[in-house]
Structure formats: C-alpha cells, structure tokens
Motif scaffolding. Structure first.
Motif, PDB file in Angstrom:
ATOM      1  N   MET A   1     -29.384 -17.131   2.299  1.00 15.36           N
ATOM      2  CA  MET A   1     -30.252 -16.049   2.729  1.00 15.36           C
ATOM      3  C   MET A   1     -30.320 -16.015   4.252  1.00 15.36           C
ATOM      4  SD  MET A   1     -34.185 -15.280   1.558  1.00 15.36           S
ATOM      5  CE  MET A   1     -33.685 -15.474  -0.161  1.00 15.36           C
ATOM      6  N   LYS A   2     -30.355 -14.829   4.817  1.00 14.50           N
ATOM      7  CA  LYS A   2     -30.351 -14.658   6.267  1.00 14.50           C
ATOM      8  C   LYS A   2     -31.536 -13.805   6.693  1.00 14.50           C
ATOM      9  CE  LYS A   2     -27.602 -12.643  10.025  1.00 14.50           C
ATOM     10  NZ  LYS A   2     -26.364 -11.892  10.364  1.00 14.50           N
ATOM     11  N   MET A 124     -39.698 -14.880  -4.333  1.00 18.03           N
ATOM     12  CA  MET A 124     -40.592 -15.360  -3.274  1.00 18.03           C
ATOM     13  C   MET A 124     -41.947 -15.699  -3.867  1.00 18.03           C
ATOM     14  SD  MET A 124     -41.305 -11.617  -1.588  1.00 18.03           S
ATOM     15  CE  MET A 124     -39.702 -11.030  -2.203  1.00 18.03           C
ATOM     16  N   ASN A 125     -42.744 -16.382  -3.093  1.00 22.05           N
ATOM     17  CA  ASN A 125     -44.142 -16.610  -3.423  1.00 22.05           C
ATOM     18  C   ASN A 125     -44.978 -15.806  -2.445  1.00 22.05           C
ATOM     19  OD1 ASN A 125     -46.367 -17.715  -4.764  1.00 22.05           O
ATOM     20  ND2 ASN A 125     -46.527 -19.396  -3.306  1.00 22.05           N
ATOM     21  N   VAL A 126     -45.864 -14.988  -2.962  1.00 25.12           N
ATOM     22  CA  VAL A 126     -46.718 -14.149  -2.135  1.00 25.12           C
ATOM     23  C   VAL A 126     -48.079 -14.821  -1.999  1.00 25.12           C
ATOM     24  CG1 VAL A 126     -47.794 -11.886  -1.905  1.00 25.12           C
ATOM     25  CG2 VAL A 126     -45.518 -12.080  -2.926  1.00 25.12           C
ATOM     26  N   LEU A 127     -48.520 -15.008  -0.763  1.00 26.97           N
ATOM     27  CA  LEU A 127     -49.832 -15.570  -0.490  1.00 26.97           C
ATOM     28  C   LEU A 127     -50.741 -14.497   0.084  1.00 26.97           C
ATOM     29  CD1 LEU A 127     -48.868 -18.947   1.261  1.00 26.97           C
ATOM     30  CD2 LEU A 127     -49.383 -18.564  -1.165  1.00 26.97           C
ATOM     31  N   PHE A 141     -40.364 -17.643   1.234  1.00 29.73           N
ATOM     32  CA  PHE A 141     -39.061 -17.807   0.615  1.00 29.73           C
ATOM     33  C   PHE A 141     -38.690 -19.292   0.665  1.00 29.73           C
ATOM     34  CE2 PHE A 141     -39.402 -13.504   2.147  1.00 29.73           C
ATOM     35  CZ  PHE A 141     -38.788 -12.730   1.175  1.00 29.73           C
ATOM     36  N   ASP A 142     -37.567 -19.638   0.095  1.00 30.08           N
ATOM     37  CA  ASP A 142     -37.162 -21.049   0.086  1.00 30.08           C
ATOM     38  C   ASP A 142     -36.953 -21.599   1.487  1.00 30.08           C
ATOM     39  OD1 ASP A 142     -37.238 -21.184  -2.675  1.00 30.08           O
ATOM     40  OD2 ASP A 142     -35.080 -20.836  -2.929  1.00 30.08           O
ATOM     41  N   ASP A 143     -36.442 -20.753   2.395  1.00 34.99           N
ATOM     42  CA  ASP A 143     -36.011 -21.245   3.700  1.00 34.99           C
ATOM     43  C   ASP A 143     -36.933 -20.877   4.853  1.00 34.99           C
ATOM     44  OD1 ASP A 143     -33.691 -22.272   2.476  1.00 34.99           O
ATOM     45  OD2 ASP A 143     -32.676 -20.336   2.669  1.00 34.99           O
ATOM     46  N   PHE A 144     -37.919 -20.022   4.617  1.00 29.85           N
ATOM     47  CA  PHE A 144     -38.799 -19.568   5.692  1.00 29.85           C
ATOM     48  C   PHE A 144     -39.951 -18.783   5.089  1.00 29.85           C
ATOM     49  CE2 PHE A 144     -35.194 -16.660   5.231  1.00 29.85           C
ATOM     50  CZ  PHE A 144     -35.846 -15.499   4.858  1.00 29.85           C
ATOM     51  N   ILE A 186     -41.751 -20.487  10.352  1.00 32.60           N
ATOM     52  CA  ILE A 186     -42.750 -19.437  10.209  1.00 32.60           C
ATOM     53  C   ILE A 186     -42.375 -18.294  11.149  1.00 32.60           C
ATOM     54  CG2 ILE A 186     -45.170 -18.834  10.598  1.00 32.60           C
ATOM     55  CD1 ILE A 186     -44.855 -20.653   8.227  1.00 32.60           C
ATOM     56  N   TYR A 187     -42.268 -17.087  10.588  1.00 38.79           N
ATOM     57  CA  TYR A 187     -41.926 -15.909  11.388  1.00 38.79           C
ATOM     58  C   TYR A 187     -43.128 -14.961  11.428  1.00 38.79           C
ATOM     59  CZ  TYR A 187     -37.125 -17.506  11.436  1.00 38.79           C
ATOM     60  OH  TYR A 187     -35.986 -18.248  11.651  1.00 38.79           O
TER      61      TYR A 187
END
Length: 207
Positions: A1-2, A124-127, A141-144, A186-187
């Motif tokens: 994933m990018k 994804m997991n939504v918080l 997501f898994d990476d960010f 974290i973005y």
C-alpha cells in the motif's frame, strides 16, 4: 500500500491519496481541485471512495468538483453530515472577514462510525476521535494512520470551532491514538507526519 499527499487550499491542508495494486482512495479533498484531479489521473487507478476525517471547510473545499468527475461514495461520521451545508458549522463563515469564501457541499454522504471497515480491496479500522470536531474520524491501516486535525506533529487540533472541546480531544488522543502501535506513522491534516511514539512528548499533551 502506498500513501502520497498534496498540501492544498486556504490553510495548507493535506489531501491524501492511498493506493494499492488496483485501487485508489482519496482523503479530505482540501481545495485546488485541478491539482487533485491531475494527481488522480496520474496515479491511473480507479478511485473507489472519498474518506473525510471531518467536514471543516478546509477539508471539503474541492469535494464537489471531484464528485463531478468521479461518482464515488463519500464517507463521514453522522455527527457532521450537516456541516457540509452549514458554513457556520464547517467554519467557513467564521473566516469570511479574512477573504475566505463560503464553502458548502452538496454531497450525499454515507455514514461511517467506529469499527472495522472494508471498501473495495481496502481494509481499515475507523476510530471516532472527537474533540477538534464532534465527528472527527481517524483511519488506521496496517502501515499508517490518517488522523485529520486530531493530532499533529508536535501539536493538536484547535478546539475553538463549533462543538470543539479540549478535554474530549485529549481523551481521543490518549485513549485511542496512543493505544496504537508506537511506531505507527501518523499522517495529520496539516504539517508533516509523525509517529505515535514521537507524540508521547508532545508539549500540548504534557503541560
């Protein structure tokens, strides 16, 4: 994933492009729609949805222009559906005296609450991370993770806009974002990326 991004619009808001091998998601179409559309075209993968971290004016300014070309679902927390059409709630009316136009959107969003979420080939997991706004969402997501204006690199979101609340924001950061893996990138909605671990020393969280 990018993940890639453009910094756009009235207050330099980050618009994110999340792609895998076959599909593309857009997060927070902040403004300057021509640049967003050009980037989508350059990525050259089907856009399958638009995720909103929240509905303040600087995160939705290009939403309708993108939807004119790409008829895809838009996802938002139920608390902020009316922000799309109300410039007092989305903040654009507050800054009109500074030359900002009134910003609204005619999008008909789909409602998204906390929990696991699948769209196309993306999981994804939504918080739900309220405080900056009542319906702020973070997408993990898994990476960010993309966290909107909840947490910044060495900063936190403002709480002086409609239904902002400082204590709620701090709870969202400490109880939810700080529960993520400490090395997770974290973005944020503004400024450079960070990590969970780096923000343990965030001065706005530690007096």
């Amino acid at each position: 994933m990018k993940l890639s991004y453009l910094t756009l619009g009235f207050v330099e808001t980050n618009t994110y492009f999340i792609e895998n091998d076959t599909e593309l998601l857009l997060v927070d179409p902040a403004g300057e729609a021509d640049k967003i559309l050009a980037e989508i075209s350059a990525i050259n993968k089907p856009l399958i949805g638009i995720l909103l971290t929240h509905a303040h004016f600087d995160h939705i300014a290009a939403l309708d222009a993108v939807l004119e070309k790409y008829h895809v679902p838009v996802y938002i927390h139920p608390e902020e559906v009316d922000f799309l059409t109300d410039p007092h709630k989305n903040g654009s009316a507050k800054f009109r005296a500074h030359g900002l136009p009134i910003i609204t959107s005619q999008a008909q969003p789909e409602l998204l609450e906390e929990g696991a979420f699948q769209i196309g080939s993306f999981s994804m997991n939504v918080l739900h991370t309220p405080g900056h706004s009542p319906g702020s969402l973070s997408y993990v997501f898994d990476d960010f993770a993309v966290v909107g204006d909840t947490l910044f690199n060495n900063g936190i979101g403002r709480t002086d806009l409609y239904r902002g609340d400082y204590e709620t924001l701090i709870d969202s950061i400490k109880d939810k974002l700080f529960d993520l893996d400490e090395t997770l990138p974290i973005y944020p909605g503004h400024g450079p990326s960070t990590t969970v671990e780096a923000e343990y020393l965030n001065p706005f969280l530690n007096g």
